[in-house]
Write a protein that holds these residues in place. Structure first.
Motif, PDB file in Angstrom:
ATOM      1  N   CYS A   1       0.833  -1.206   0.000  1.00 51.99           N
ATOM      2  CA  CYS A   1       0.000   0.000   0.000  1.00 51.99           C
ATOM      3  C   CYS A   1       0.871   1.261   0.000  1.00 51.99           C
ATOM      4  O   CYS A   1       1.767   1.400   0.818  1.00 51.99           O
ATOM      5  CB  CYS A   1      -0.903  -0.013   1.231  1.00 51.99           C
ATOM      6  SG  CYS A   1      -1.920   1.462   1.344  1.00 51.99           S
ATOM      7  N   PRO A   2       0.594   2.190  -0.907  1.00 46.12           N
ATOM      8  CA  PRO A   2       1.422   3.399  -0.933  1.00 46.12           C
ATOM      9  C   PRO A   2       1.089   4.390   0.189  1.00 46.12           C
ATOM     10  O   PRO A   2       1.817   5.364   0.358  1.00 46.12           O
ATOM     11  CB  PRO A   2       1.092   4.011  -2.300  1.00 46.12           C
ATOM     12  CG  PRO A   2      -0.262   3.511  -2.624  1.00 46.12           C
ATOM     13  CD  PRO A   2      -0.400   2.163  -1.992  1.00 46.12           C
ATOM     14  N   VAL A   3      -0.012   4.160   0.914  1.00 42.19           N
ATOM     15  CA  VAL A   3      -0.371   5.144   1.951  1.00 42.19           C
ATOM     16  C   VAL A   3      -0.436   4.548   3.354  1.00 42.19           C
ATOM     17  O   VAL A   3      -0.667   5.274   4.314  1.00 42.19           O
ATOM     18  CB  VAL A   3      -1.727   5.838   1.623  1.00 42.19           C
ATOM     19  CG1 VAL A   3      -1.643   6.562   0.298  1.00 42.19           C
ATOM     20  CG2 VAL A   3      -2.891   4.861   1.620  1.00 42.19           C
TER      21      VAL A   3
ATOM     22  N   ARG B   1      -7.794  -0.606  12.493  1.00 43.81           N
ATOM     23  CA  ARG B   1      -6.731   0.382  12.634  1.00 43.81           C
ATOM     24  C   ARG B   1      -6.139   0.727  11.259  1.00 43.81           C
ATOM     25  O   ARG B   1      -5.863   1.882  10.951  1.00 43.81           O
ATOM     26  CB  ARG B   1      -5.642  -0.193  13.548  1.00 43.81           C
ATOM     27  CG  ARG B   1      -4.637   0.830  13.930  1.00 43.81           C
ATOM     28  CD  ARG B   1      -4.376   0.771  15.399  1.00 43.81           C
ATOM     29  NE  ARG B   1      -3.677   1.971  15.798  1.00 43.81           N
ATOM     30  CZ  ARG B   1      -2.951   2.051  16.870  1.00 43.81           C
ATOM     31  NH1 ARG B   1      -2.865   1.015  17.672  1.00 43.81           N
ATOM     32  NH2 ARG B   1      -2.333   3.166  17.166  1.00 43.81           N
ATOM     33  N   ARG B   2      -5.940  -0.310  10.467  1.00 41.66           N
ATOM     34  CA  ARG B   2      -5.393  -0.074   9.122  1.00 41.66           C
ATOM     35  C   ARG B   2      -6.368   0.790   8.299  1.00 41.66           C
ATOM     36  O   ARG B   2      -5.971   1.769   7.668  1.00 41.66           O
ATOM     37  CB  ARG B   2      -5.119  -1.409   8.434  1.00 41.66           C
ATOM     38  CG  ARG B   2      -4.254  -1.250   7.222  1.00 41.66           C
ATOM     39  CD  ARG B   2      -3.957  -2.528   6.501  1.00 41.66           C
ATOM     40  NE  ARG B   2      -3.828  -2.202   5.105  1.00 41.66           N
ATOM     41  CZ  ARG B   2      -4.803  -2.250   4.221  1.00 41.66           C
ATOM     42  NH1 ARG B   2      -5.985  -2.677   4.577  1.00 41.66           N
ATOM     43  NH2 ARG B   2      -4.608  -1.879   2.988  1.00 41.66           N
ATOM     44  N   PHE B   3      -7.642   0.431   8.362  1.00 43.32           N
ATOM     45  CA  PHE B   3      -8.621   1.212   7.584  1.00 43.32           C
ATOM     46  C   PHE B   3      -8.679   2.659   8.084  1.00 43.32           C
ATOM     47  O   PHE B   3      -8.832   3.591   7.297  1.00 43.32           O
ATOM     48  CB  PHE B   3     -10.011   0.572   7.649  1.00 43.32           C
ATOM     49  CG  PHE B   3     -10.123  -0.668   6.808  1.00 43.32           C
ATOM     50  CD1 PHE B   3      -9.668  -0.683   5.495  1.00 43.32           C
ATOM     51  CD2 PHE B   3     -10.688  -1.837   7.315  1.00 43.32           C
ATOM     52  CE1 PHE B   3      -9.763  -1.826   4.715  1.00 43.32           C
ATOM     53  CE2 PHE B   3     -10.788  -2.981   6.536  1.00 43.32           C
ATOM     54  CZ  PHE B   3     -10.325  -2.975   5.234  1.00 43.32           C
TER      55      PHE B   3
ATOM     56  N   SER C   1      -6.798   8.736   2.633  1.00 41.98           N
ATOM     57  CA  SER C   1      -5.847   8.808   1.517  1.00 41.98           C
ATOM     58  C   SER C   1      -5.810   7.584   0.610  1.00 41.98           C
ATOM     59  O   SER C   1      -4.977   7.541  -0.301  1.00 41.98           O
ATOM     60  CB  SER C   1      -4.441   9.103   2.048  1.00 41.98           C
ATOM     61  OG  SER C   1      -4.122   8.214   3.079  1.00 41.98           O
ATOM     62  N   CYS C   2      -6.679   6.591   0.838  1.00 44.33           N
ATOM     63  CA  CYS C   2      -6.692   5.418  -0.051  1.00 44.33           C
ATOM     64  C   CYS C   2      -6.892   5.906  -1.491  1.00 44.33           C
ATOM     65  O   CYS C   2      -7.817   6.651  -1.784  1.00 44.33           O
ATOM     66  CB  CYS C   2      -7.825   4.471   0.337  1.00 44.33           C
ATOM     67  SG  CYS C   2      -8.101   3.177  -0.892  1.00 44.33           S
ATOM     68  N   ILE C   3      -6.013   5.476  -2.378  1.00 44.81           N
ATOM     69  CA  ILE C   3      -6.100   5.957  -3.771  1.00 44.81           C
ATOM     70  C   ILE C   3      -6.819   4.959  -4.672  1.00 44.81           C
ATOM     71  O   ILE C   3      -6.829   5.113  -5.894  1.00 44.81           O
ATOM     72  CB  ILE C   3      -4.699   6.286  -4.338  1.00 44.81           C
ATOM     73  CG1 ILE C   3      -3.781   5.045  -4.250  1.00 44.81           C
ATOM     74  CG2 ILE C   3      -4.085   7.488  -3.642  1.00 44.81           C
ATOM     75  CD1 ILE C   3      -2.575   5.115  -5.141  1.00 44.81           C
ATOM     76  N   ASN C   4      -7.343   3.885  -4.105  1.00 43.92           N
ATOM     77  CA  ASN C   4      -8.099   2.904  -4.894  1.00 43.92           C
ATOM     78  C   ASN C   4      -7.219   2.249  -5.974  1.00 43.92           C
ATOM     79  O   ASN C   4      -7.673   1.970  -7.073  1.00 43.92           O
ATOM     80  CB  ASN C   4      -9.342   3.583  -5.513  1.00 43.92           C
ATOM     81  CG  ASN C   4     -10.222   2.611  -6.275  1.00 43.92           C
ATOM     82  OD1 ASN C   4     -10.434   1.478  -5.850  1.00 43.92           O
ATOM     83  ND2 ASN C   4     -10.727   3.033  -7.424  1.00 43.92           N
ATOM     84  N   CYS C   5      -5.954   1.999  -5.602  1.00 43.46           N
ATOM     85  CA  CYS C   5      -5.049   1.398  -6.599  1.00 43.46           C
ATOM     86  C   CYS C   5      -5.251  -0.103  -6.715  1.00 43.46           C
ATOM     87  O   CYS C   5      -4.802  -0.726  -7.679  1.00 43.46           O
ATOM     88  CB  CYS C   5      -3.595   1.680  -6.228  1.00 43.46           C
ATOM     89  SG  CYS C   5      -3.078   0.848  -4.704  1.00 43.46           S
TER      90      CYS C   5
HETATM   91 FE1  SF4 Z   1      -3.722   1.042  -0.084  1.00 46.07          FE
HETATM   92 FE2  SF4 Z   1      -6.142   1.821  -0.948  1.00 46.07          FE
HETATM   93 FE3  SF4 Z   1      -4.302   0.964  -2.692  1.00 46.07          FE
HETATM   94 FE4  SF4 Z   1      -5.453  -0.758  -0.990  1.00 46.07          FE
HETATM   95  S1  SF4 Z   1      -6.482   0.378  -2.638  1.00 46.07           S
HETATM   96  S2  SF4 Z   1      -3.255  -0.651  -1.487  1.00 46.07           S
HETATM   97  S3  SF4 Z   1      -5.704   0.541   0.827  1.00 46.07           S
HETATM   98  S4  SF4 Z   1      -4.193   2.798  -1.418  1.00 46.07           S
END
Ligand code: SF4
Ligand code: FAD
Ligand code: SF4
Ligand code: SF4
Length: 391
Positions: A309-311, A340-342, A348-352
């Motif tokens: 995860c980048p964030v 906790r992770r969520f 900032s989750c980028i939906n990658c």
């Molecule tokens: Fe992280 Fe969101 Fe990408 Fe999953 S989708 S690796 S939580 S930034």
């Protein structure tokens, strides 16, 4: 020196049809080969010290990120790998020291770019040392899904496929004995097609890169033979201008109708992304936390979702340590591990899709991350209005 039609300089906002003058790159490239030629020019002329791009491995399902320092090797990276579900942003941090000491040229999809920007915000990447060539992105197909889809829907042995492409809304394969295309909408209605995060993606033309390159909008006799380039920064303008003057790429003005088609296609893709968000989020909105608890009950604590995860840091290391909340050696993970992770990625989750793609227990983590981010955005930015996705 005139570039075309009397134009003597390139500036931010300019648009071109561009094509390489290198016949080897032209053969391997996805369309005009401008991306590969521009990266090669930047490396040859010391505008960057290295290039991070993606090359084909054993077959069309195997995309390998590679750092290149010899310009001659760049030809191997030409072409688009639609089963290349990788994210290059964290590689810049982990294997190139966040470009803090050296300059890096990089081809980026929207998610690669968003990951880079998040890492830069955290001081882990130096944007000044990056030259980013964006590629438009309609989506990627997981290699596992692609093999299954090619077997079951195309009736073809996936090992016999020599080329794949996505064109005019179709997933097209070439294989020993022929070629076949099926509409992506039809494939997706039956549970195949792009990764679920790609269906929800709202970043189609990466205009935060220095250049945004794609095939949308290339029409007429240049269709399939030129790259549509939008200049998005002064750095991008400088590269384009020098590369045209050096005759590394040739350019022409895009057809006005082509510009219109590109805009309409982008909007149609964004609407489709919103439609998928509506569908995916409303399916879990009523009992999101129950669904999360049930799905994450399979977690074996491999920590891949954190690693990729980048964030997901600075708590990343803490989440792996023994603590009353984490309890090393105990599976499934305590629900607090996930909560906790969520909580940490919620803004900032980028939906990658990396977490979901690589989770060995097939937990739909990106769906949860993306849904939580959507809620958080609305909670912290009331002007967006209440979530469209909750009932
Ligand atoms: Fe992280 Fe969101 Fe990408 Fe999953 S989708 S690796 S939580 S930034
Ligand atoms: P080339 O000179 O062939 O260079 C291609 C570059 O893309 C190389 O640097 C290579 O390293 C990089 N690359 C290849 N696969 C990946 C990958 N999986 N992840 C990151 N980088 C990769 N354009 C559109 O207009 N509409 C679309 O819907 C669209 N969808 C795309 C989906 C994917 C997954 C990709 C990778 C690209 C997509 N593109 C799309 C962009 C288009 O396919 C071409 O990359 C672009 O037009 C540049 O063409 P070119 O001939 O100049 O590129
Ligand atoms: Fe492309 Fe968006 Fe999927 Fe990334 S998340 S691969 S940019 S569609
Ligand atoms: Fe658990 Fe999946 Fe994350 Fe591994 S990738 S820690 S199995 S949720």
């Amino acid at each position: 020196m005139a570039l075309f039609g009397g134009k003597t300089e390139v500036k931010k906002g300019d648009m071109f049809y561009a094509w390489t003058t290198d016949s080897d790159i032209a053969k391997k490239a996805e369309c005009g080969g401008a991306v590969t030629s521009l990266l090669k020019y930047a490396l040859e002329n010391k505008m960057v010290d290295a290039v991070l791009a993606v090359k084909r491995g054993a077959d069309i399902y195997d995309a390998i990120p590679t750092i290149i320092t010899n310009p001659k090797d760049l030809g191997n990276t030409a072409g688009s790998l639609h089963c290349g579900t990788l994210l290059t942003s964290k590689l810049v941090k982990n294997y190139f020291d966040g470009a803090k000491k050296q300059k890096l040229g990089i081809a980026v999809k929207g998610c690669d770019l968003m990951g880079i920007l998040e890492l830069a915000k955290r001081g882990d990447i130096n944007l000044d040392n990056l030259l980013m060539i964006g590629v438009n992105c309609g989506g990627t197909v997981s290699p596992v899904t692609a093999r299954k889809m090619i077997t079951e829907k195309f009736g073809v042995d996936p090992n016999k496929v020599t080329k794949e492409e996505i064109d005019k809304g179709q997933f097209i394969i070439e294989y020993e004995g022929g070629h076949k295309g099926i509409k992506i909408d039809d494939l997706e209605d039956e549970g195949y097609g792009r990764r679920s995060n790609c269906r929800r993606c709202l970043y189609k033309i990466p205009r935060q890169a220095d250049l945004a390159c794609g095939n949308w909008g290339v029409i007429g006799d240049k269709a399939g033979k030129a790259t549509f380039v939008e200049v998005c920064s002064d750095k991008g303008a400088d590269l384009m201008s020098k590369a045209v003057k050096a005759k590394v790429v040739e350019v022409s003005a895009p057809e006005p109708k082509g510009i219109e088609i590109r805009g309409k296609t982008e909007n149609a893709m964004l609407k489709l992304g919103q439609k998928w968000r509506q569908k995916d989020f409303s399916a879990i909105s009523e009992n999101l936390w129950e669904v999360i608890a049930e799905e994450t009950g399979r977690c074996i604590k491999c920590y891949t979702c954190i690693e990729k995860c980048p964030v997901c840091f600075p708590v990343a290391d803490m989440l792996k340590k023994d603590s009353p909340m984490i309890r090393r050696g105990v599976v499934p993970a305590d629900p607090m591990f996930h909560l906790r992770r969520f909580a940490h990625i919620s803004d900032s989750c980028i939906n990658c899709g990396q977490c979901e793609e690589l989770c060995p227990m097939e937990i739909p983590l990106a769906l949860f991350g993306n849904a939580i981010r959507e809620e958080a955005d609305r909670a912290f930015a009331p002007k967006l209005g209440p979530s469209k996705y909750s009932n």
